[in-house]
Write a protein that holds these residues in place. Structure first.
Motif, PDB file in Angstrom:
ATOM      1  N   LEU A  52      22.806  12.785 -56.710  1.00  0.00           N
ATOM      2  CA  LEU A  52      21.993  12.394 -55.556  1.00  0.00           C
ATOM      3  C   LEU A  52      20.991  11.297 -55.889  1.00  0.00           C
ATOM      4  N   ASP A  53      21.099  10.185 -55.158  1.00  0.00           N
ATOM      5  CA  ASP A  53      20.149   9.074 -55.268  1.00  0.00           C
ATOM      6  C   ASP A  53      18.793   9.525 -54.714  1.00  0.00           C
ATOM      7  N   VAL A  54      17.748   8.821 -55.096  1.00  0.00           N
ATOM      8  CA  VAL A  54      16.406   9.169 -54.631  1.00  0.00           C
ATOM      9  C   VAL A  54      16.058   8.445 -53.332  1.00  0.00           C
ATOM     10  N   VAL A  55      16.147   7.114 -53.336  1.00  0.00           N
ATOM     11  CA  VAL A  55      15.739   6.318 -52.176  1.00  0.00           C
ATOM     12  C   VAL A  55      16.982   5.804 -51.456  1.00  0.00           C
ATOM     13  N   MET A  56      17.155   6.250 -50.194  1.00  0.00           N
ATOM     14  CA  MET A  56      18.281   5.839 -49.353  1.00  0.00           C
ATOM     15  C   MET A  56      17.805   5.727 -47.917  1.00  0.00           C
ATOM     16  N   PRO A  57      18.511   4.948 -47.105  1.00  0.00           N
ATOM     17  CA  PRO A  57      18.157   4.885 -45.678  1.00  0.00           C
ATOM     18  C   PRO A  57      18.560   6.174 -44.957  1.00  0.00           C
ATOM     19  N   VAL A  58      18.080   6.345 -43.772  1.00  0.00           N
ATOM     20  CA  VAL A  58      18.346   7.461 -42.859  1.00  0.00           C
ATOM     21  C   VAL A  58      17.720   8.754 -43.392  1.00  0.00           C
ATOM     22  N   MET A  59      18.231   9.298 -44.498  1.00  0.00           N
ATOM     23  CA  MET A  59      17.615  10.452 -45.151  1.00  0.00           C
ATOM     24  C   MET A  59      17.692  10.224 -46.652  1.00  0.00           C
ATOM     25  N   GLY A  60      16.549  10.191 -47.275  1.00  0.00           N
ATOM     26  CA  GLY A  60      16.476   9.956 -48.712  1.00  0.00           C
ATOM     27  C   GLY A  60      16.821  11.202 -49.514  1.00  0.00           C
ATOM     28  N   GLY A  61      16.941  11.011 -50.798  1.00  0.00           N
ATOM     29  CA  GLY A  61      17.320  12.090 -51.689  1.00  0.00           C
ATOM     30  C   GLY A  61      16.297  13.196 -51.811  1.00  0.00           C
ATOM     31  N   LEU A  62      15.010  12.852 -51.728  1.00  0.00           N
ATOM     32  CA  LEU A  62      13.989  13.897 -51.848  1.00  0.00           C
ATOM     33  C   LEU A  62      14.042  14.852 -50.662  1.00  0.00           C
ATOM     34  N   GLU A  63      14.173  14.290 -49.457  1.00  0.00           N
ATOM     35  CA  GLU A  63      14.278  15.142 -48.269  1.00  0.00           C
ATOM     36  C   GLU A  63      15.551  15.987 -48.336  1.00  0.00           C
ATOM     37  N   MET A  64      16.642  15.369 -48.761  1.00  0.00           N
ATOM     38  CA  MET A  64      17.886  16.110 -48.859  1.00  0.00           C
ATOM     39  C   MET A  64      17.788  17.222 -49.899  1.00  0.00           C
ATOM     40  N   ALA A  76      22.479  27.010 -54.511  1.00  0.00           N
ATOM     41  CA  ALA A  76      23.085  27.256 -55.820  1.00  0.00           C
ATOM     42  C   ALA A  76      23.883  26.055 -56.340  1.00  0.00           C
ATOM     43  N   ILE A  77      24.168  25.076 -55.486  1.00  0.00           N
ATOM     44  CA  ILE A  77      24.916  23.897 -55.935  1.00  0.00           C
ATOM     45  C   ILE A  77      23.999  23.077 -56.845  1.00  0.00           C
ATOM     46  N   PRO A  78      24.397  22.828 -58.089  1.00  0.00           N
ATOM     47  CA  PRO A  78      23.556  22.019 -58.975  1.00  0.00           C
ATOM     48  C   PRO A  78      23.435  20.585 -58.459  1.00  0.00           C
ATOM     49  N   VAL A  79      22.236  20.032 -58.609  1.00  0.00           N
ATOM     50  CA  VAL A  79      21.958  18.660 -58.161  1.00  0.00           C
ATOM     51  C   VAL A  79      21.407  17.862 -59.335  1.00  0.00           C
ATOM     52  N   ILE A  80      22.101  16.760 -59.657  1.00  0.00           N
ATOM     53  CA  ILE A  80      21.603  15.804 -60.634  1.00  0.00           C
ATOM     54  C   ILE A  80      21.078  14.611 -59.855  1.00  0.00           C
ATOM     55  N   MET A  81      19.786  14.372 -59.953  1.00  0.00           N
ATOM     56  CA  MET A  81      19.177  13.228 -59.264  1.00  0.00           C
ATOM     57  C   MET A  81      19.452  11.956 -60.067  1.00  0.00           C
ATOM     58  N   LEU A  82      19.601  10.836 -59.349  1.00  0.00           N
ATOM     59  CA  LEU A  82      19.893   9.544 -59.957  1.00  0.00           C
ATOM     60  C   LEU A  82      18.784   8.545 -59.631  1.00  0.00           C
ATOM     61  N   PRO A  83      17.620   8.694 -60.243  1.00  0.00           N
ATOM     62  CA  PRO A  83      16.516   7.777 -59.948  1.00  0.00           C
ATOM     63  C   PRO A  83      16.723   6.406 -60.601  1.00  0.00           C
ATOM     64  N   SER A  84      16.151   5.399 -59.960  1.00  0.00           N
ATOM     65  CA  SER A  84      16.103   4.046 -60.517  1.00  0.00           C
ATOM     66  C   SER A  84      14.805   3.903 -61.295  1.00  0.00           C
ATOM     67  N   PRO A  85      14.696   2.887 -62.151  1.00  0.00           N
ATOM     68  CA  PRO A  85      13.443   2.709 -62.898  1.00  0.00           C
ATOM     69  C   PRO A  85      12.207   2.642 -61.986  1.00  0.00           C
ATOM     70  N   GLY A  86      12.362   2.123 -60.779  1.00  0.00           N
ATOM     71  CA  GLY A  86      11.234   2.047 -59.853  1.00  0.00           C
ATOM     72  C   GLY A  86      10.850   3.366 -59.217  1.00  0.00           C
ATOM     73  N   ASP A  87      11.602   4.422 -59.491  1.00  0.00           N
ATOM     74  CA  ASP A  87      11.352   5.730 -58.878  1.00  0.00           C
ATOM     75  C   ASP A  87      10.481   6.651 -59.726  1.00  0.00           C
ATOM     76  N   HIS A  88       9.811   6.115 -60.751  1.00  0.00           N
ATOM     77  CA  HIS A  88       8.993   6.960 -61.636  1.00  0.00           C
ATOM     78  C   HIS A  88       7.947   7.755 -60.870  1.00  0.00           C
ATOM     79  N   ALA A  89       7.440   7.203 -59.784  1.00  0.00           N
ATOM     80  CA  ALA A  89       6.424   7.903 -58.998  1.00  0.00           C
ATOM     81  C   ALA A  89       6.961   9.200 -58.392  1.00  0.00           C
ATOM     82  N   TYR A  90       8.272   9.317 -58.284  1.00  0.00           N
ATOM     83  CA  TYR A  90       8.875  10.494 -57.660  1.00  0.00           C
ATOM     84  C   TYR A  90       9.295  11.567 -58.670  1.00  0.00           C
ATOM     85  N   MET A  91       9.178  11.289 -59.947  1.00  0.00           N
ATOM     86  CA  MET A  91       9.730  12.203 -60.953  1.00  0.00           C
ATOM     87  C   MET A  91       9.135  13.610 -60.877  1.00  0.00           C
ATOM     88  N   GLU A  92       7.852  13.713 -60.686  1.00  0.00           N
ATOM     89  CA  GLU A  92       7.225  15.039 -60.596  1.00  0.00           C
ATOM     90  C   GLU A  92       7.726  15.783 -59.361  1.00  0.00           C
TER      91      GLU A  92
END
Length: 126
Positions: A52-64, A76-92
């Motif tokens: 799952l990407d972090v920043v996307m149009p319509v519904m972003g990864g954090l909301e999803m 129960a479905i495992p989720v691996i997030m795929l942040p970009s270098p600019g997404d450090h603010a979202y890591m926490e």
């Protein structure tokens, strides 16, 4: 039965990269371009793992991610997030919302397979 992996990312080249990386394995690779459409893809594919990407149009990864982890049927479905270098603010927030792991973009096929294998068993195609 083949493992099913769903990639939800607005980058078509990244989705193609994931599909090509998984093509050597007995694996069903599905894709979606945003979180909103991702829920329809989950209904169709019933994935064993979500990338799952972090920043996307319509519904972003954090909301999803928040909605996935709040759903008794989907949490129960495992989720691996795929942040970009600019997404450090979202890591926490990614950690707080319950992501199972993350893989920072850009990444290699080997790094992707290593992360995926920590959640599912990939068998080579015959």
């Amino acid at each position: 039965m083949a493992v099913t992996i769903l990639t939800i990312d607005d980058s078509k080249p990244l989705r193609i990269f994931v599909e090509r990386t998984l093509s050597a394995f007995d694996c069903e690779a599905n894709e979606s371009n945003n979180g909103f459409n991702g829920f329809f893809a989950i209904e169709r594919a019933r994935p064993d793992l979500i990338l799952l990407d972090v920043v996307m149009p319509v519904m972003g990864g954090l909301e999803m991610l928040e909605r996935l982890k709040a759903s008794p049927e989907l949490k129960a479905i495992p989720v691996i997030m795929l942040p970009s270098p600019g997404d450090h603010a979202y890591m926490e927030e990614i950690k707080t919302l319950g992501a199972d792991d993350f893989l920072m973009k850009p990444f290699t096929a080997e790094a992707l397979l290593e992360k995926i294998r920590s959640f599912v068993t990939l068998k080579a195609r015959k």
